[in-house]
Design a protein around this motif. Structure first.
Motif, PDB file in Angstrom:
ATOM      1  N   ILE A  56       4.019  62.758   1.976  1.00 55.16           N
ATOM      2  CA  ILE A  56       3.828  61.996   3.216  1.00 55.16           C
ATOM      3  C   ILE A  56       3.880  60.497   2.910  1.00 55.16           C
ATOM      4  O   ILE A  56       4.529  59.732   3.626  1.00 55.16           O
ATOM      5  N   THR A  57       3.215  60.089   1.844  1.00 57.92           N
ATOM      6  CA  THR A  57       3.213  58.679   1.444  1.00 57.92           C
ATOM      7  C   THR A  57       4.617  58.212   1.081  1.00 57.92           C
ATOM      8  O   THR A  57       5.050  57.139   1.499  1.00 57.92           O
ATOM      9  N   ARG A  58       5.342  59.020   0.311  1.00 57.08           N
ATOM     10  CA  ARG A  58       6.701  58.656  -0.100  1.00 57.08           C
ATOM     11  C   ARG A  58       7.658  58.557   1.089  1.00 57.08           C
ATOM     12  O   ARG A  58       8.513  57.693   1.148  1.00 57.08           O
ATOM     13  N   MET A  59       7.504  59.474   2.046  1.00 64.69           N
ATOM     14  CA  MET A  59       8.408  59.509   3.191  1.00 64.69           C
ATOM     15  C   MET A  59       8.055  58.460   4.243  1.00 64.69           C
ATOM     16  O   MET A  59       8.854  58.173   5.124  1.00 64.69           O
ATOM     17  N   THR A  64       1.701  64.912  10.664  1.00 63.89           N
ATOM     18  CA  THR A  64       2.047  66.107  11.438  1.00 63.89           C
ATOM     19  C   THR A  64       3.543  66.423  11.345  1.00 63.89           C
ATOM     20  O   THR A  64       3.909  67.593  11.240  1.00 63.89           O
ATOM     21  N   ALA A  65       4.381  65.404  11.374  1.00 63.26           N
ATOM     22  CA  ALA A  65       5.829  65.625  11.290  1.00 63.26           C
ATOM     23  C   ALA A  65       6.205  66.211   9.931  1.00 63.26           C
ATOM     24  O   ALA A  65       7.003  67.155   9.849  1.00 63.26           O
ATOM     25  N   SER A  67       4.171  67.792   7.856  1.00 65.59           N
ATOM     26  CA  SER A  67       3.546  69.122   7.747  1.00 65.59           C
ATOM     27  C   SER A  67       4.401  70.187   8.429  1.00 65.59           C
ATOM     28  O   SER A  67       4.585  71.285   7.889  1.00 65.59           O
ATOM     29  N   ARG A  68       4.928  69.865   9.617  1.00 64.59           N
ATOM     30  CA  ARG A  68       5.796  70.821  10.328  1.00 64.59           C
ATOM     31  C   ARG A  68       7.068  71.092   9.533  1.00 64.59           C
ATOM     32  O   ARG A  68       7.508  72.238   9.406  1.00 64.59           O
ATOM     33  N   ALA A  69       7.673  70.040   9.000  1.00 67.88           N
ATOM     34  CA  ALA A  69       8.909  70.203   8.224  1.00 67.88           C
ATOM     35  C   ALA A  69       8.654  71.023   6.962  1.00 67.88           C
ATOM     36  O   ALA A  69       9.460  71.897   6.609  1.00 67.88           O
ATOM     37  N   ILE A  70       7.529  70.756   6.302  1.00 68.21           N
ATOM     38  CA  ILE A  70       7.177  71.518   5.096  1.00 68.21           C
ATOM     39  C   ILE A  70       6.999  72.990   5.443  1.00 68.21           C
ATOM     40  O   ILE A  70       7.492  73.873   4.727  1.00 68.21           O
ATOM     41  N   GLN A  71       6.330  73.265   6.550  1.00 68.64           N
ATOM     42  CA  GLN A  71       6.125  74.659   6.942  1.00 68.64           C
ATOM     43  C   GLN A  71       7.454  75.346   7.246  1.00 68.64           C
ATOM     44  O   GLN A  71       7.672  76.492   6.867  1.00 68.64           O
ATOM     45  N   ARG A  72       8.369  74.641   7.938  1.00 70.92           N
ATOM     46  CA  ARG A  72       9.691  75.216   8.228  1.00 70.92           C
ATOM     47  C   ARG A  72      10.438  75.525   6.940  1.00 70.92           C
ATOM     48  O   ARG A  72      11.066  76.582   6.801  1.00 70.92           O
ATOM     49  N   MET A  73      10.371  74.593   5.978  1.00 71.85           N
ATOM     50  CA  MET A  73      11.072  74.808   4.706  1.00 71.85           C
ATOM     51  C   MET A  73      10.428  75.948   3.920  1.00 71.85           C
ATOM     52  O   MET A  73      11.130  76.738   3.286  1.00 71.85           O
ATOM     53  N   ALA A  74       9.119  76.068   3.978  1.00 70.95           N
ATOM     54  CA  ALA A  74       8.431  77.188   3.307  1.00 70.95           C
ATOM     55  C   ALA A  74       8.801  78.511   3.987  1.00 70.95           C
ATOM     56  O   ALA A  74       9.061  79.509   3.308  1.00 70.95           O
ATOM     57  N   ASP A  75       8.841  78.515   5.316  1.00 70.92           N
ATOM     58  CA  ASP A  75       9.210  79.729   6.059  1.00 70.92           C
ATOM     59  C   ASP A  75      10.635  80.174   5.732  1.00 70.92           C
ATOM     60  O   ASP A  75      10.939  81.367   5.777  1.00 70.92           O
ATOM     61  N   ASN A  76      11.508  79.218   5.424  1.00 64.37           N
ATOM     62  CA  ASN A  76      12.903  79.524   5.072  1.00 64.37           C
ATOM     63  C   ASN A  76      13.095  79.706   3.566  1.00 64.37           C
ATOM     64  O   ASN A  76      14.232  79.749   3.088  1.00 64.37           O
TER      65      ASN A  76
END
Length: 138
Positions: A56-59, A64-65, A67-76
């Motif tokens: 989050i710090t690097r990006m 929340t944004a 976290s959602r992207a991480i969850q999508r990538m984990a789900d895939n």
């Protein structure tokens, strides 16, 4: 810098960002992936076991944004998330083989887009632009 010049620079940065966004949404067999997600995958690949908070710090984006992207990538199955034993709020991220293959598959496409964006610049201008962007990003 005067207000007029600052606004002019700001407008061009915004327009460039919009152009890059438009050009860099990639279609994969698992659906679309944004350039932001590709950059996250690259960072995770470069820094195995980076924490979600560090990412989050690097990006420089909202929690929340990311976290959602991480969850999508984990789900895939592009990344794995492992909860820290020391701090149950922390998660370590690691890219999967599938995520590495995706980055590799998109490499040529990303290079083509970048070449297209920079086609009217000389090698020296590209070098200077790179140095300027790195300086701004710090």
């Amino acid at each position: 810098m005067s207000d007029v010049n600052t606004r002019h620079v700001c407008r061009h940065i915004f327009l460039l960002n919009a152009k890059v966004d438009h050009m860099t949404s990639f279609e994969t067999k698992d659906g679309r992936i944004s350039r932001e997600q590709v950059y996250m995958l690259e960072i995770i690949a470069e820094e195995p076991n980076i924490t979600q908070k560090q990412l989050i710090t690097r990006m420089k984006k909202e929690q929340t944004a990311i976290s959602r992207a991480i969850q999508r990538m984990a789900d895939n199955d592009l990344i794995s998330k492992t909860q820290s034993r020391e701090d149950l709020r922390a998660f370590y991220l690691k890219i999967s083989d599938k995520g590495l293959r995706l980055i590799d598959d998109l490499h040529d496409e990303i290079c083509e887009i970048t070449d297209d964006l920079l086609k009217d610049l000389s090698k020296d201008e590209v070098k200077n632009l790179t140095q300027i962007l790195e300086k701004i990003h710090r």
